[in-house]
Design an enzyme around this catalytic site. Structure first.
Site: not given
Length: 320
Positions: A236, A265, A284
């Site tokens: 993360r 994001e 991601h």
């Protein structure tokens, strides 16, 4: 009853699972775009009793939940989602359910980033495509080097085994790591995170984001790393201080970074992580594999069906 499926970026939600078990009882609306504003999101889903979300792509904080009085069931992929305000959901009588795991994608992507950084694959591929110099960089070896892991859980343990297969010495640290757990993984337990940072040639983060790990790696920690070392983060973004990492990469304090996760994001189009030459960045995608998606979307259908039948499954609570 209406159900919104959010953030289906790849437009695969309806093909990765059989929705027939709920299709006669639920009107499903799938959204492929990421909503840039809360107002747009509320306008789109305010009449939905069920919402399905993919990981943390769209956070569901108290303010948003309070604007969705029709919401009764929130389904998130995986069995943990730090972007959902579980207390607020509970207060509003919203049932929050999860799905089964996410496959091996994050482990595999971690090694894609390590190998890409070590052999400078992006630079060499770009040069080759552009008709540039033949062999313009010198790669870093993995054999005989030290892999430092911050976190030795499910993913960290798998990353460790692959490092050992490459002939790397592997050390690990986490707040709760025991000698027994490290020994069972064939890994040396470091006495502190500082030891991992100071001695690792490649340092990979595999910790859960929480109060103890948010900002765990800051400017002082990054200064401890070798100038030839690489930092990899597929966990993360907020575990690493963003500005401190940017400074370390720009100044050469750190050789490079492999990043799949960020504080914000999607990453803004002008974000420096997109263009820094010593950063190998992906959007991601650690969990974005066919096996993971089939598990996730099948789990979403199962959760909706169980809820409609009056027996919700895989219910999350504030401690998860």
């Amino acid at each position: 009853m209406k159900c919104a499926v959010l953030d289906d970026y790849q437009q695969v939600a309806e093909t990765m699972a059989d929705w027939q078990p709920v299709s006669e009882r639920v009107e499903v609306k799938v959204f492929h775009n990421h909503f840039e504003s809360e107002d747009e999101l509320v306008q789109a889903v305010q009449d939905c009793e069920i919402i399905a979300i993919m990981r943390e792509r769209t956070p569901f904080r108290r303010q948003l939940l309070e604007r969705l009085p029709q919401l009764k069931l929130l389904v998130t992929t995986g069995m943990r989602n730090a972007s959902v305000d579980m207390d607020a959901a509970s207060e509003q009588g919203i049932t929050v359910c999860g799905t089964r795991g996410g496959g091996e994608g994050t482990t595999e992507l971690t090694w894609a980033l390590i190998l890409g950084l070590a052999r400078k694959l992006v630079q060499e591929n770009a040069s080759l495509r552009a008709g540039g110099p033949w062999q313009s960089t010198v790669g870093a070896d993995l054999y005989g080097k030290r892999l430092g892991l911050l976190g030795l859980g499910n993913i960290g343990g798998k990353v460790a085994r692959i490092g050992q297969a490459f002939g790397m010495e592997v050390t690990a640290w986490s707040p709760n790591l025991t000698e027994e757990r490290a020994a069972s993984a064939g890994v040396k337990r470091a006495s502190s995170k500082e030891e991992v940072l100071e001695t690792g040639d490649f340092v990979s983060i595999h910790l859960v984001l929480g109060e103890r790990t948010r900002g765990l790696i800051g400017a002082e920690e990054l200064k401890r790393m070798k100038p030839t070392a690489y930092l990899i983060n597929t966990s993360r973004g907020p575990i690493v201080d963003r500005e401190a990492l940017l400074e370390a990469l720009r100044s050469g304090t750190l050789a490079g970074a492999g990043l799949d996760v960020y504080e914000q994001e999607p990453l803004p189009s002008d974000d420096p992580f997109r263009t820094l030459p010593n950063v190998l960045a992906t959007p991601h995608i650690g969990y974005v594999t066919e096996a993971s998606y089939r598990q996730f979307y099948t789990g979403i259908v199962e959760d909706i069906q169980a809820y409609l039948d009056g027996s919700p499954i895989r219910i999350l609570n504030a401690k998860q």
